[in-house]
Design a protein around this motif. Structure first.
Motif: not given
Length: 621
Positions: A359-378
């Motif tokens: 939601x913060x990504x969409x709020x800031x940049x209007x595009x959730x593609x600017x959201x980068x996620x890393x699953x740290x269990x990997x």
């Protein structure tokens, strides 16, 4: 090399020669050869006259210093072009200098190690006026320092012998002792054969460090003089610009500072906009999305976030405070490389931690593609950091780069989420210290990647469960506890884990008070989430040709089935709706063998599997 220098007047008390240069001049009469490594491709600060320094190429800096120390000649050698004068003198001047240095009256034809090997003995033994020979790009003289070709072995064997047989002789009016000195400029000491450098008492290894703050400040004013508005600016405005320039270029080279001022001139930036020029140089983006944010949208963001995140008002307010601080830039001190915002999102599973990041990504940049996620269990293995920053030279995947460094280089304006951070290997956590403190990571390829425009979020389930004396995993917080108790227990466990288990309290120090503890999804909020999920499911069914409704009794029964256990949060409610509504409804419609129509769900029966009853009276075939 380019004959470029940028200089200016400075207070003699505010500048002193760099340590490497003082080290070199101190040992000129004690060592016959030197190996210079480190920051050898950068411009160097050189005092061209009393109180005036300039940023000049290393060869020019060495020439000034050596001649100032009493050397008659300074000659350079390049593996691919042979001998030359650092100041670019004529062929006749070069021949005269070589004759005085005992290198012969003519410049040897060709280049390469054979040419250098043929003259190094005569040069070192020469009794002419003292001369320094600078061998530039010495790392390129050999293919592999541990497996030398005959020609390479011959050159460095002669250099080794020459280092021991060389002797000083008095020269000049002061009759100071001088060698004919050989200076090797190499990327690393290991690029030269060990038998030449290791344990050789006649060779001095000197590392040239990147420019420190004092050096950058001594030259910053001169760099800025050429920018728009510099001449009209007051002394106070110039001082502010200089301080900002020095602060923001922490870790950069003098060559970078020169390039930043050139970029400013190219794009017409004023001296007061030097901070924007540094940002453009670091992240490679001209437009600053932080400046283009719709402040009205952020001011009214409570409602926008509440539409996607239920029951976490305290977390929303805290997160928005971080975002508003990132937008205004208040409190951004030091190098300015630190991330725009940092938050540690903790709490039970399924309560909206990841949803808040999106939601913060969409709020800031209007595009959730600017959201980068890393699953740290990997990233629980010791060497998993290579996946983030890239493998070092010589290892598989070196040319690919790291997942994190590649992502930030491509999208510097991003929200980066490190999910379940406690599952990462402690060695990975050390990388986050660099990100949070300096805002920069060096990739396996040696590239510096900046996080100064990113928002960094961590999520964690620490404090929700604990291990009892029997080794069983049990809940440490309960749904019936008030939020204040849950928050206290979670924060205490996070602190204990980082201090006592990981032995990395400094990570918490970097995060500060930005640990946001999410509450359980409690019954009133759970009912809102349930109503929304069911409503969306029934609404989406219309696009498939089914007009569905549900009786009050069936709805009440479904609500109790889905909300009897809230420990898994909103995600658990969604799973329950799928198990007790979506699955049995699909079964009933499939068994009825209809392609569409209007149906009312009149009954929901829970057993080994849940079943639904559709009203035949409302069916339209």
């Amino acid at each position: 090399m380019e004959d470029a220098s940028l200089g200016g007047r400075v207070n003699s008390s505010s500048y002193s020669k760099p340590r490497w240069l003082r080290d070199l001049t101190r040992f000129l009469s004690l060592k016959s050869q030197f190996v210079l490594t480190g920051n050898i491709r950068d411009l160097q600060a050189s005092e061209v006259e009393a109180g005036s320094i300039a940023a000049v190429p290393l060869l020019h800096c060495l020439e000034r210093e050596l001649k100032g120390s009493g050397y008659e000649q300074v000659i350079s050698f390049l593996p691919f072009s042979g001998f030359s004068l650092p100041n670019g003198g004529t062929g006749d001047e070069l021949q005269a200098a070589m004759a005085k240095a005992g290198l012969g009256s003519e410049n040897p034809s060709g280049a390469g190690i054979e040419v250098l090997a043929a003259v190094i003995d005569g040069f070192v033994r020469s009794k002419e006026k003292p001369t320094a020979l600078i061998v530039d790009f010495a790392s390129r003289l050999v293919n592999r320092s541990d497996v030398l070709s005959p020609a390479e072995h011959m050159l460095f064997s002669r250099a080794q012998v020459a280092s021991h047989t060389a002797s000083t002789r008095p020269a000049g009016e002061a009759r100071k002792p001088f060698f004919n000195t050989v200076i090797w400029l190499a990327d690393r000491e290991a690029d030269l054969p060990d038998f030449l450098t290791v344990g050789n008492p006649r060779i001095r290894h000197i590392v040239i460090s990147p420019p420190d703050g004092m050096t950058r400040k001594a030259l910053a004013g001169t760099f800025l003089q050429s920018l728009l508005g510099a001449r009209e600016a007051s002394s106070n405005e110039l001082e502010i610009a200089v301080d900002m320039f020095v602060s923001l270029t922490d870790g950069l080279l003098l060559m970078d500072m020169s390039a930043i001022t050139q970029l400013s001139r190219n794009e017409g930036l004023r001296v007061s906009e030097i901070g924007d020029a540094v940002r453009r140089y670091k992240v490679g983006v001209t437009e600053d999305p932080w400046r283009r944010l719709d402040r009205k949208k952020i001011a009214g963001a409570d409602e926008f976030i509440a539409s996607r995140l239920k029951g976490q008002h305290h977390a929303v307010v805290h997160m928005l405070d971080i975002i508003k601080r990132a937008v205004t830039g208040v409190g951004r001190t030091g190098s300015g490389n630190r991330p725009r915002g940092v938050a540690f999102l903790a709490g039970p599973t399924g309560v909206g931690k990841t949803e808040l990041a999106k939601t913060v990504t969409s709020l800031l940049f209007g595009d959730e593609s600017a959201y980068i996620r890393f699953d740290m269990s990997e990233f629980s293995a010791e060497h998993a950091d290579q996946r983030l920053i890239g493998a070092p030279p010589g290892y598989v995947g070196y040319d690919v780069g790291g997942e994190l460094t590649n992502a930030i280089r491509e999208k510097p304006f991003s929200v980066v989420l490190f999910d379940e951070i406690e599952k990462a290997h402690p060695r990975i956590l050390d990388k986050f210290l660099q990100i949070l403190d300096d805002g920069v990571l060096t990739s396996g390829r040696g590239d510096r990647v900046y996080f100064s425009e990113a928002v960094i979020l961590f999520t964690s389930n620490l404090g929700i469960y604990k291990t009892d004396v029997a080794g069983q995993r049990v809940a440490s917080v309960q749904l019936d506890e008030p939020y204040e108790s849950v928050a206290t227990k979670v924060r205490d466990e996070i602190e204990r884990h980082f201090k006592l288990v990981l032995n990395r309290p400094e990570i918490l120090n970097r995060i500060g008070e930005n640990i946001i503890v999410f509450d359980f999804i409690r019954r009133p909020v759970a009912e809102q989430i349930f109503d929304r999920i069911v409503s969306v499911l029934l609404e989406n069914s219309k696009s498939l040709g089914y007009s569905l409704s549900i009786s009050e009794n069936a709805y009440s029964a479904l609500r109790e089935l889905c909300l009897h256990d809230l420990t898994n949060g909103g995600r658990g409610i969604r799973n329950m709706v799928e198990a007790h509504l979506a699955n049995p409804l699909s079964r009933a419609l499939f068994d009825a063998d209809v392609a569409g129509g209007s149906f009312e769900i009149t009954e929901i029966t829970h057993g080994a599997v849940t079943s639904v009853k559709l009203s035949e009276s409302s069916r339209l075939t």
